[in-house]
Design a protein around this motif. Structure first.
Motif, PDB file in Angstrom:
ATOM      1  N   VAL B  83      -8.598  -4.600  -2.870  1.00  0.00           N
ATOM      2  CA  VAL B  83      -7.177  -4.837  -3.008  1.00  0.00           C
ATOM      3  C   VAL B  83      -6.280  -3.625  -2.859  1.00  0.00           C
ATOM      4  O   VAL B  83      -5.429  -3.517  -2.509  1.00  0.00           O
ATOM      5  CB  VAL B  83      -7.101  -5.498  -4.217  1.00  0.00           C
ATOM      6  N   VAL B  84      -7.010  -2.798  -3.301  1.00  0.00           N
ATOM      7  CA  VAL B  84      -6.511  -1.058  -2.769  1.00  0.00           C
ATOM      8  C   VAL B  84      -6.425  -0.701  -1.408  1.00  0.00           C
ATOM      9  O   VAL B  84      -5.576   0.132  -0.946  1.00  0.00           O
ATOM     10  CB  VAL B  84      -7.191  -0.201  -3.903  1.00  0.00           C
ATOM     11  N   PRO B  87      -4.363  -3.502   1.034  1.00  0.00           N
ATOM     12  CA  PRO B  87      -3.658  -4.443   0.124  1.00  0.00           C
ATOM     13  C   PRO B  87      -2.729  -5.596   1.080  1.00  0.00           C
ATOM     14  O   PRO B  87      -2.134  -4.969   2.250  1.00  0.00           O
ATOM     15  CB  PRO B  87      -2.526  -3.627  -0.561  1.00  0.00           C
ATOM     16  N   TRP B  89       0.674  -6.995   1.297  1.00  0.00           N
ATOM     17  CA  TRP B  89       1.998  -6.512   0.593  1.00  0.00           C
ATOM     18  C   TRP B  89       2.914  -7.908   0.033  1.00  0.00           C
ATOM     19  O   TRP B  89       3.978  -7.812  -0.580  1.00  0.00           O
ATOM     20  CB  TRP B  89       2.792  -5.786   1.313  1.00  0.00           C
ATOM     21  N   ALA B  94      -1.618  -7.296  -5.267  1.00  0.00           N
ATOM     22  CA  ALA B  94      -1.780  -6.173  -4.236  1.00  0.00           C
ATOM     23  C   ALA B  94      -1.391  -5.063  -4.964  1.00  0.00           C
ATOM     24  O   ALA B  94      -2.079  -3.917  -5.019  1.00  0.00           O
ATOM     25  CB  ALA B  94      -1.324  -6.388  -2.911  1.00  0.00           C
TER      26      ALA B  94
END
Lengths: 172, 399
Positions: B83-84, B87, B89, B94
């Motif tokens: 998720v990092v 991500p 948007w 996120a």
């Protein structure tokens, strides 16, 4: 007022962590990510190249044609053979090479039938479901003149899995 | 109340379990404790000095555990960092990794600066060479504590507090945002949700601090001051007031709009949630502490009764916030999208997301807090010398 030494150093460390963190993050992004959207583009071709495990009833019917016909004419017509014959191939040499990796031996357990036929509030009400299967077996045993049945009697003891409907009119 | 049972197949199971109840409870405590310290560091409420640094440690202890409930909940925890890394948007989730890291940096910085004098002192006076090196490394090789430096630190703490308030709000508010934006679920989907979450977070943070403050200062670990307790209680009362208004508005709107959503929500409130929401959360969790706190507004704080009432009010308020998380998270999953089918949730003891895991995860922050207070003192350094009885000053005797 001048910025003290420790504050300056802390800010440097944070800046460094930020840059390093982002560098690692960017390196970790898979190569084809974003090719078609928010996912790994190469995933599509990877999945496409996999050999299908299940091949559909028609393939089985090439050799088991009677069985296929029997099934198709019965209540289980829409169900693919492999829904029930799903256990991983155990290396049984007697079974022809046509389906070495697919399963043959069916699950004969009650559970195998109950995955579909157990009562479940989310199922359409018209679907044949058993709210209490021990009772089902107990009440139907006498009807079929089978008295040796109990809560653990297999469904296939009375039902032909390939043509499961039992017409009591004929049996008595 | 009659209703027919019809559940959609994908509504059969309650997926967001106890872990998703625990998660917003923990992040709420993080934000709430931070707000309490900000009242001192940013808004200059001198009465709160005895707990201002301790509140930061509480915030950090819970912060270090905040991700654990989510990791227990994930089917593939090893993918958590995706998720990092990549991500999306368009998804509020996120943002989590970034908000979390940002706030962690702000919080650590603020704690570091609040303890600057101790850190420098330990670097000079620690007995063993190892400890000296450790504390000097923590001090980043610097070791000045002149008035100039103190002034600069104070300013930096102020700025960090200023940045910290919105980031603590975002860290917790985004949980409410996620629930509030789930348009498929009428029990969640309201713009009031982030606000309800945030206000209840402040309630829980203050309540926890009150309980811990009374407990720890009675044992002499924190400096006792009735003014501090009174201020905490006043802000708890205020936070509860705003929280009740928001939560009340939410229900009132559901009722007044009487849309299709009210059909299922009213059924829910009178059946599945009757005990846990109406009786327990509102009946006990809101009425008891708010009544007590309102009476306490007119009481003298320097009597034993006041302290007892404060502890009861805080404990029930803390319980209320936990129940509120439960009723929102679990309650929102107890009805089917069909609006005519309901289901129950029975957490198991030994499940990965079960009751024992929840208890373990809820106790872990307190253990971490204990470790933190073994390293850094709870009391203010200045107070130990200024105030009447320097019982046991902040020296790290046990280290």
């Amino acid at each position: 007022m001048r910025t003290p030494k420790h504050l300056k150093r802390a800010l440097w460390i944070i800046a460094l962590l930020f840059v390093a963190g982002n560098a690692v993050r960017l390196l970790a992004v898979p190569e084809s990510f974003g090719q078609f959207g928010e996912f790994r583009g190469a995933h599509l071709s990877e999945e496409r190249e996999r050999d299908p495990v299940h091949r559909g009833s028609e393939v089985c019917g090439e050799c088991h044609d009677e069985r296929l016909e029997e099934k198709n004419n019965g209540a289980h017509g829409p169900i693919p053979c492999e829904n029930c014959h799903f256990q991983p191939y155990a290396g049984d040499e007697t079974h022809p090479e046509a389906h070495p990796e697919i399963s043959q031996s069916p699950d004969r357990s009650q559970r195998a039938c109950l995955t579909c036929h157990q009562y479940f509030p989310a199922r359409p009400q018209a679907f044949p479901q058993l709210a209490n299967f021990p009772e089902h077996i107990a009440t139907n045993g006498p009807k079929l003149k089978k008295d040796d049945v109990g809560a653990h009697t297999l469904c296939v003891h009375c039902h032909n899995p390939h043509d499961p409907k039992i017409d009591l009119g004929q049996n008595g | 109340m009659t209703y027919s049972e019809y559940l959609f197949p994908n509504d059969m199971h309650i997926y967001w379990s106890l872990m998703i109840v625990t998660y917003p409870f923990i992040t709420g405590l993080i934000a709430g404790a931070f707000m309490a310290s900000a009242l001192f560091h940013v808004f200059g409420l001198q009465e709160l000095k005895p707990i201002s640094r301790f509140a930061l440690l509480v915030s950090l202890a819970f912060m270090l555990c905040a991700t654990l409930p989510l990791l227990f909940h994930l089917g593939h925890p090893e993918r958590a960092l995706n998720v990092v890394v990549t991500p999306h948007w368009h998804s509020a989730m996120a943002g989590f990794g970034f908000i979390y890291s940002f706030y962690l940096v702000v919080l650590t910085m603020e704690i570091w600066l609040s303890y600057w004098e101790e850190i420098v002192t330990y670097g000079r006076t620690s007995a063993s060479g190892m400890k000296k090196t450790f504390w000097r490394a923590i001090a980043l090789g610097a070791g000045e504590t002149s008035d100039d430096i103190k002034q600069a630190n104070k300013k930096a703490i102020y700025i960090l507090g200023l940045i910290g308030i919105p980031s603590a709000c975002t860290l917790h508010g985004y949980v409410g945002f996620i629930f509030g934006s789930l348009k498929s679920n009428p029990w969640w989907s309201t713009p009031l949700m982030p606000q309800v979450f945030l206000l209840s977070a402040i309630v829980s943070g203050l309540a926890l601090l009150i309980v811990m403050y009374v407990a720890l200062s009675s044992k002499g670990y924190l400096t006792w001051s009735t003014k501090c307790l009174k201020t905490l209680c006043f802000y708890l009362w205020l936070a509860m007031l705003f929280y009740m208004i928001s939560e009340g508005l939410e229900i009132l709107f559901f009722y007044y709009e009487s849309s299709d959503a009210w059909f299922v929500i009213s059924t829910l409130l009178f059946t599945k949630l009757w005990v846990s929401f109406v009786v327990v959360q509102i009946g006990i969790g809101v009425v008891v502490p708010f009544t007590l706190l309102s009476i306490m507004l007119f009481m003298k704080e320097d009597q034993g009764l006041y302290t007892t009432m404060a502890v009861i009010a805080a404990a029930t308020a803390l319980f209320e916030v936990w129940m509120m998380r439960w009723n929102i998270v679990i309650g929102g999953q107890q009805f089917s999208k069909s609006y005519v089918g309901f289901r129950s949730y029975h957490p198991e003891w030994l499940d990965q997301e079960g009751i024992l895991t929840t208890m373990g995860l809820s106790l872990l922050p307190f253990f971490l807090l204990y470790v933190l207070t073994r390293i850094l003192p709870m009391r203010e350094a200045a107070e130990a010398t200024e105030e009447e009885k320097p019982l046991q000053s902040g020296e790290p005797a046990e280290q």
